[in-house]
Scaffold this active site. Structure first.
Site, PDB file in Angstrom:
ATOM      1  N   LEU A  76       0.941  -1.362   0.212  1.00 35.60           N
ATOM      2  CA  LEU A  76       0.181  -0.176  -0.048  1.00 35.60           C
ATOM      3  C   LEU A  76       0.626   1.276   0.515  1.00 35.60           C
ATOM      4  O   LEU A  76       0.227   2.080   0.259  1.00 35.60           O
ATOM      5  CB  LEU A  76      -0.940  -0.053   1.379  1.00 35.60           C
ATOM      6  CG  LEU A  76      -2.102  -0.669   1.952  1.00 35.60           C
ATOM      7  CD1 LEU A  76      -2.475  -0.810   2.850  1.00 35.60           C
ATOM      8  CD2 LEU A  76      -2.559  -1.623   0.102  1.00 35.60           C
ATOM      9  N   ARG A 109      10.904 -14.240  -4.467  1.00 33.96           N
ATOM     10  CA  ARG A 109      11.549 -14.608  -3.740  1.00 33.96           C
ATOM     11  C   ARG A 109      11.434 -15.517  -2.075  1.00 33.96           C
ATOM     12  O   ARG A 109      11.762 -16.287  -1.630  1.00 33.96           O
ATOM     13  CB  ARG A 109      12.994 -13.466  -2.623  1.00 33.96           C
ATOM     14  CG  ARG A 109      14.137 -12.927  -4.088  1.00 33.96           C
ATOM     15  CD  ARG A 109      14.699 -12.150  -2.689  1.00 33.96           C
ATOM     16  NE  ARG A 109      14.566 -10.844  -2.089  1.00 33.96           N
ATOM     17  CZ  ARG A 109      14.838 -10.398  -2.236  1.00 33.96           C
ATOM     18  NH1 ARG A 109      14.705  -9.634  -3.441  1.00 33.96           N
ATOM     19  NH2 ARG A 109      14.324  -9.642  -0.628  1.00 33.96           N
ATOM     20  N   TYR A 148       1.352  10.320 -10.375  1.00 32.92           N
ATOM     21  CA  TYR A 148       0.525   9.643  -9.572  1.00 32.92           C
ATOM     22  C   TYR A 148      -0.390   7.846 -10.499  1.00 32.92           C
ATOM     23  O   TYR A 148      -0.743   7.359  -9.863  1.00 32.92           O
ATOM     24  CB  TYR A 148      -0.502   9.937  -8.358  1.00 32.92           C
ATOM     25  CG  TYR A 148      -1.204   9.425  -7.329  1.00 32.92           C
ATOM     26  CD1 TYR A 148      -0.765   8.456  -6.357  1.00 32.92           C
ATOM     27  CD2 TYR A 148      -2.635   8.909  -8.169  1.00 32.92           C
ATOM     28  CE1 TYR A 148      -1.294   7.366  -6.211  1.00 32.92           C
ATOM     29  CE2 TYR A 148      -3.771   8.037  -7.236  1.00 32.92           C
ATOM     30  CZ  TYR A 148      -3.253   7.862  -6.330  1.00 32.92           C
ATOM     31  OH  TYR A 148      -3.980   6.432  -5.077  1.00 32.92           O
TER      32      TYR A 148
HETATM   33  P1  NAD Z   1      -1.752   7.322   2.563  1.00 35.02           P
HETATM   34  O1  NAD Z   1      -0.656   8.233   2.671  1.00 35.02           O
HETATM   35  O2  NAD Z   1      -2.502   7.477   4.427  1.00 35.02           O
HETATM   36  O3  NAD Z   1      -0.981   5.781   3.636  1.00 35.02           O
HETATM   37  C1  NAD Z   1      -0.007   6.001   2.714  1.00 35.02           C
HETATM   38  C2  NAD Z   1       1.862   5.449   2.860  1.00 35.02           C
HETATM   39  O4  NAD Z   1       2.535   4.815   2.599  1.00 35.02           O
HETATM   40  C3  NAD Z   1       1.410   6.454   4.742  1.00 35.02           C
HETATM   41  O5  NAD Z   1       1.953   6.186   5.682  1.00 35.02           O
HETATM   42  C4  NAD Z   1       3.512   6.606   3.549  1.00 35.02           C
HETATM   43  O6  NAD Z   1       4.075   7.042   4.422  1.00 35.02           O
HETATM   44  C5  NAD Z   1       3.707   4.935   3.460  1.00 35.02           C
HETATM   45  N1  NAD Z   1       4.956   5.244   2.265  1.00 35.02           N
HETATM   46  C6  NAD Z   1       4.685   6.350   1.428  1.00 35.02           C
HETATM   47  N2  NAD Z   1       5.938   6.179   0.304  1.00 35.02           N
HETATM   48  C7  NAD Z   1       6.667   5.181   1.661  1.00 35.02           C
HETATM   49  C8  NAD Z   1       8.306   4.752   0.789  1.00 35.02           C
HETATM   50  N3  NAD Z   1       7.859   5.349  -0.337  1.00 35.02           N
HETATM   51  N4  NAD Z   1       8.327   3.783   1.420  1.00 35.02           N
HETATM   52  C9  NAD Z   1       7.395   3.320   2.906  1.00 35.02           C
HETATM   53  N5  NAD Z   1       6.397   3.941   2.941  1.00 35.02           N
HETATM   54  C10 NAD Z   1       6.062   4.754   2.120  1.00 35.02           C
HETATM   55  O7  NAD Z   1      -2.576   6.945   1.873  1.00 35.02           O
HETATM   56  P2  NAD Z   1      -3.924   5.792   1.761  1.00 35.02           P
HETATM   57  O8  NAD Z   1      -4.517   6.709   1.724  1.00 35.02           O
HETATM   58  O9  NAD Z   1      -3.696   5.003   3.413  1.00 35.02           O
HETATM   59  O10 NAD Z   1      -3.846   5.191   0.927  1.00 35.02           O
HETATM   60  C11 NAD Z   1      -2.563   3.241   0.843  1.00 35.02           C
HETATM   61  C12 NAD Z   1      -2.724   3.064  -0.545  1.00 35.02           C
HETATM   62  O11 NAD Z   1      -4.170   2.709  -1.241  1.00 35.02           O
HETATM   63  C13 NAD Z   1      -1.761   3.796  -1.672  1.00 35.02           C
HETATM   64  O12 NAD Z   1      -1.048   2.930  -2.255  1.00 35.02           O
HETATM   65  C14 NAD Z   1      -2.580   4.388  -2.720  1.00 35.02           C
HETATM   66  O13 NAD Z   1      -2.829   4.962  -3.694  1.00 35.02           O
HETATM   67  C15 NAD Z   1      -4.326   3.382  -2.507  1.00 35.02           C
HETATM   68  N6  NAD Z   1      -5.339   4.344  -2.297  1.00 35.02           N
HETATM   69  C16 NAD Z   1      -6.129   5.037  -1.908  1.00 35.02           C
HETATM   70  C17 NAD Z   1      -7.321   5.457  -1.812  1.00 35.02           C
HETATM   71  C18 NAD Z   1      -7.996   6.500  -0.719  1.00 35.02           C
HETATM   72  O14 NAD Z   1      -8.947   6.535  -0.633  1.00 35.02           O
HETATM   73  N7  NAD Z   1      -7.451   6.305   0.243  1.00 35.02           N
HETATM   74  C19 NAD Z   1      -7.833   5.853  -3.451  1.00 35.02           C
HETATM   75  C20 NAD Z   1      -6.928   5.101  -4.666  1.00 35.02           C
HETATM   76  C21 NAD Z   1      -5.449   4.063  -3.940  1.00 35.02           C
END
Ligand code: NAD
Ligand code: UDP
Length: 315
Positions: A76, A109, A148
């Site tokens: 995620l 892996r 994105y």
């Molecule tokens: P969020 O920003 O709250 O959570 C994302 C987490 O990823 C954060 O804790 C951040 O610190 C961590 N992160 C980012 N880059 C990183 C890296 N390089 N290494 C380690 N950790 C890293 O966002 P969310 O809403 O919880 O989204 C989670 C996932 O779901 C994402 O991939 C997002 O694209 C996808 N998503 C969310 C939504 C939504 O409506 N919330 C919609 C579509 C897709």
């Protein structure tokens, strides 16, 4: 060690969705390893879990070598708020490309099953409505949302390449706008902006005309969908839309939040954040219904009430 004795790795586990998923898996008796670098997440989301024996936190970037052997991976990690799309453009491009390839390699892996979080954004400004998984989308590859959108499209493409080349057990979820407890109050997304503004008695900021639509899924519904995608033996190489099929304009959402909080300050018009802000978005979630017996169950008003209570409880 059998697959089920190995830990579950959640990348981005200190974020909004990830920290809700950590709790759900711990409650189901799993060993959970949460990996995050706090780029857009927050330590408070996992602070109370850090004392639990079944929980381990690794603070690191997901593009770097990960030294564990998980049985399952929920990948995620990625900032998700359009407010960050320009400021964090390169980090977003990197985590979704290099970070995803790193996690696919780790899964290969380790012999792990992996679920990769994609997004409704891969449909761009959709010309089909509602959006089915078979729709290829209409994305501006050069616009401010592109790192994105295209980052997630690359994540899907490379996941399928691992599936075809190595038979990797990978499944994709296209998440539609999800909201609920443990969102960052200042993350800039519409539900958090509206709730924090209404609780402060301020007018709610409508970007553009407010007639653009979204479908809002309560986080518990999404997490349930994740588990069903992960646990389904037939889901390897498949992609699922997970979202609530109710469609609301942003103005309707604003009116609902103001009514639930009793905010009399109304709304305030502001320009759109990006020229490519999609005008309509709504999932066709029938594939998840048929193959996973899943559908979003929490109505928007009920989910907003729970989210408002949570924001009140944290002050
Ligand atoms: P969020 O920003 O709250 O959570 C994302 C987490 O990823 C954060 O804790 C951040 O610190 C961590 N992160 C980012 N880059 C990183 C890296 N390089 N290494 C380690 N950790 C890293 O966002 P969310 O809403 O919880 O989204 C989670 C996932 O779901 C994402 O991939 C997002 O694209 C996808 N998503 C969310 C939504 C939504 O409506 N919330 C919609 C579509 C897709
Ligand atoms: N939006 C708004 N006011 C805000 C925040 C967002 O009108 O204070 C609009 C935004 O322009 C978009 C929709 O609400 O059309 C959803 O925005 P969000 O950032 O939550 O996610 P998106 O679906 O665009 O990824």
């Amino acid at each position: 060690m059998s697959k089920s004795d190995k830990p579950v790795l959640i990348t981005g586990g200190a974020g909004f969705i990830g920290s809700n998923l950590c709790r759900r898996l711990l409650a189901a008796g799993k060993q959970v390893v949460c990996l995050d670098n706090f780029l857009s997440g927050q330590r408070e989301n996992i602070a109370e879990l850090e004392g639990e024996a079944a929980f381990r936190f690794i603070e690191q970037d997901v593009v770097d070598e990960v030294e564990i052997t998980p049985g399952e991976i929920y990948h995620l990690a990625s900032p998700a708020s359009p407010k960050d799309f320009e400021e964090l453009a390169l980090e977003i491009a990197r985590v979704n490309s290099q970070g995803t390839m790193n996690m696919l390699e780790l899964a290969r892996r380790s012999g792990a099953r992996i679920l990769v979080a994609s997004t409704s954004e891969i449909y761009g400004e959709p010309l089909e409505h509602p959006q089915k998984e078979s729709y290829f989308g209409n994305v501006n590859s050069r616009g401010p949302r592109a790192p994105y959108d295209e980052g997630k499209r690359f994540a899907e493409a490379v996941s399928m390449a691992y599936y075809r080349k190595y038979g990797l057990d990978v499944r994709l979820v296209r998440i539609f706008n999800t909201y609920g407890p443990r969102m960052r109050a200042d993350d800039g997304r519409v539900v958090t902006n509206f709730i924090t503004q209404a609780l402060a008695g301020k007018p709610l900021t409508l970007y553009g005309k407010g007639d653009q639509t979204r479908s809002f899924c309560y986080v518990d519904d999404l997490v349930e969908g994740f588990l069903r995608v992960m646990d389904n033996q037939q889901a390897a190489g498949e992609v699922f839309n997970l979202g609530n099929e109710g469609e609301y304009s942003v103005r309707e959402l604003a009116e609902m939040v103001n009514k639930l909080i009793g905010n009399k300050a109304g709304t305030r018009d502001l320009p759109l954040l990006h020229e490519d802000d999609p005008t309509r978005r709504c999932p066709d979630a029938s594939k998840a219904k048929e193959l996973l017996a899943w559908q979003a169950a929490v109505p928007l008003e009920e989910g907003l009430k729970r989210t408002i209570e949570w924001f009140k409880s944290i002050g």
